[in-house]
Scaffold this motif. Structure first.
Motif, PDB file in Angstrom:
ATOM      1  N   PHE A 167       4.349   6.805  -6.292  1.00 33.71           N
ATOM      2  CA  PHE A 167       4.748   8.082  -6.898  1.00 33.71           C
ATOM      3  C   PHE A 167       5.181   9.080  -5.827  1.00 33.71           C
ATOM      4  O   PHE A 167       6.226   9.714  -5.950  1.00 33.71           O
ATOM      5  N   LYS A 168       4.382   9.213  -4.774  1.00 38.27           N
ATOM      6  CA  LYS A 168       4.697  10.167  -3.705  1.00 38.27           C
ATOM      7  C   LYS A 168       5.990   9.817  -2.981  1.00 38.27           C
ATOM      8  O   LYS A 168       6.714  10.692  -2.539  1.00 38.27           O
ATOM      9  N   SER A 169       6.262   8.526  -2.867  1.00 42.52           N
ATOM     10  CA  SER A 169       7.485   8.100  -2.176  1.00 42.52           C
ATOM     11  C   SER A 169       8.718   8.214  -3.070  1.00 42.52           C
ATOM     12  O   SER A 169       9.834   8.070  -2.600  1.00 42.52           O
TER      13      SER A 169
ATOM     14  N   ASP B 124       0.820  -1.209   0.000  1.00 40.44           N
ATOM     15  CA  ASP B 124       0.000   0.000   0.000  1.00 40.44           C
ATOM     16  C   ASP B 124       0.858   1.265   0.000  1.00 40.44           C
ATOM     17  O   ASP B 124       0.340   2.377   0.113  1.00 40.44           O
TER      18      ASP B 124
ATOM     19  N   ARG C 282      -3.805   8.085 -12.910  1.00 38.76           N
ATOM     20  CA  ARG C 282      -2.656   7.864 -12.028  1.00 38.76           C
ATOM     21  C   ARG C 282      -3.075   7.341 -10.650  1.00 38.76           C
ATOM     22  O   ARG C 282      -2.382   6.538 -10.048  1.00 38.76           O
ATOM     23  N   GLU C 283      -4.228   7.790 -10.169  1.00 40.60           N
ATOM     24  CA  GLU C 283      -4.704   7.348  -8.863  1.00 40.60           C
ATOM     25  C   GLU C 283      -4.939   5.838  -8.826  1.00 40.60           C
ATOM     26  O   GLU C 283      -4.821   5.213  -7.776  1.00 40.60           O
ATOM     27  N   GLU C 284      -5.275   5.249  -9.968  1.00 45.10           N
ATOM     28  CA  GLU C 284      -5.498   3.802 -10.038  1.00 45.10           C
ATOM     29  C   GLU C 284      -4.194   3.020  -9.920  1.00 45.10           C
ATOM     30  O   GLU C 284      -4.218   1.804  -9.731  1.00 45.10           O
ATOM     31  N   TRP C 285      -3.079   3.703 -10.033  1.00 45.54           N
ATOM     32  CA  TRP C 285      -1.769   3.057 -10.042  1.00 45.54           C
ATOM     33  C   TRP C 285      -0.869   3.583  -8.929  1.00 45.54           C
ATOM     34  O   TRP C 285       0.339   3.459  -8.994  1.00 45.54           O
ATOM     35  N   GLU C 286      -1.466   4.153  -7.862  1.00 44.77           N
ATOM     36  CA  GLU C 286      -0.689   4.735  -6.770  1.00 44.77           C
ATOM     37  C   GLU C 286       0.069   3.709  -5.947  1.00 44.77           C
ATOM     38  O   GLU C 286       1.134   4.002  -5.421  1.00 44.77           O
ATOM     39  N   THR C 287      -0.517   2.526  -5.799  1.00 47.11           N
ATOM     40  CA  THR C 287       0.093   1.499  -4.948  1.00 47.11           C
ATOM     41  C   THR C 287       0.119   0.165  -5.691  1.00 47.11           C
ATOM     42  O   THR C 287      -0.625  -0.029  -6.655  1.00 47.11           O
TER      43      THR C 287
ATOM     44  N   GLU D  80       2.618   4.362  -1.322  1.00 46.56           N
ATOM     45  CA  GLU D  80       2.320   5.232  -2.461  1.00 46.56           C
ATOM     46  C   GLU D  80       3.583   5.390  -3.306  1.00 46.56           C
ATOM     47  O   GLU D  80       4.533   6.062  -2.908  1.00 46.56           O
TER      48      GLU D  80
ATOM     49  N   LYS E  29      -3.346  -1.357  -5.661  1.00 50.12           N
ATOM     50  CA  LYS E  29      -4.265  -0.764  -6.642  1.00 50.12           C
ATOM     51  C   LYS E  29      -3.964  -1.273  -8.051  1.00 50.12           C
ATOM     52  O   LYS E  29      -4.882  -1.528  -8.828  1.00 50.12           O
TER      53      LYS E  29
END
Length: 79
Positions: free
Chosen positions: A28-30, A24, A60-65, A26, A68
């Motif tokens: 991109f953010k990490s 879980d 992109r939100e569908e591929w955050e983790t 993230e 997902k």
């Protein structure tokens, strides 16, 4: 099968096993996944799972983790 493959692919692309321990996280953010990494991911998904994914068909939100990504591909494959 999809779960194990995606976790392995992401670990290779991101250069860390942290994704296997925390699916879980993230990506991109990490900073583990960027635009080049996502292209590598699409190619690996096509080559290893025989699922074709175009960047324009997902948000992109569908591929955050990793979780997902796995959910998206499982739904797509079995729909």
């Amino acid at each position: 099968m999809i779960r194990e493959k995606i976790l392995s692919i992401l670990s290779d692309i991101c250069g860390t096993d942290e994704i296997m321990r925390n699916p879980d996280l993230e990506l991109f953010k990490s900073g583990w996944l960027d635009s080049f990494g996502i292209i590598e991911l699409f190619v690996a998904i096509h080559e290893q799972l025989d699922i074709e994914v175009a960047p324009t068909e997902m948000e992109r939100e569908e591929w955050e983790t990793a979780n997902k990504i796995i959910t998206y591909l499982e739904l797509r494959r079995f729909s």
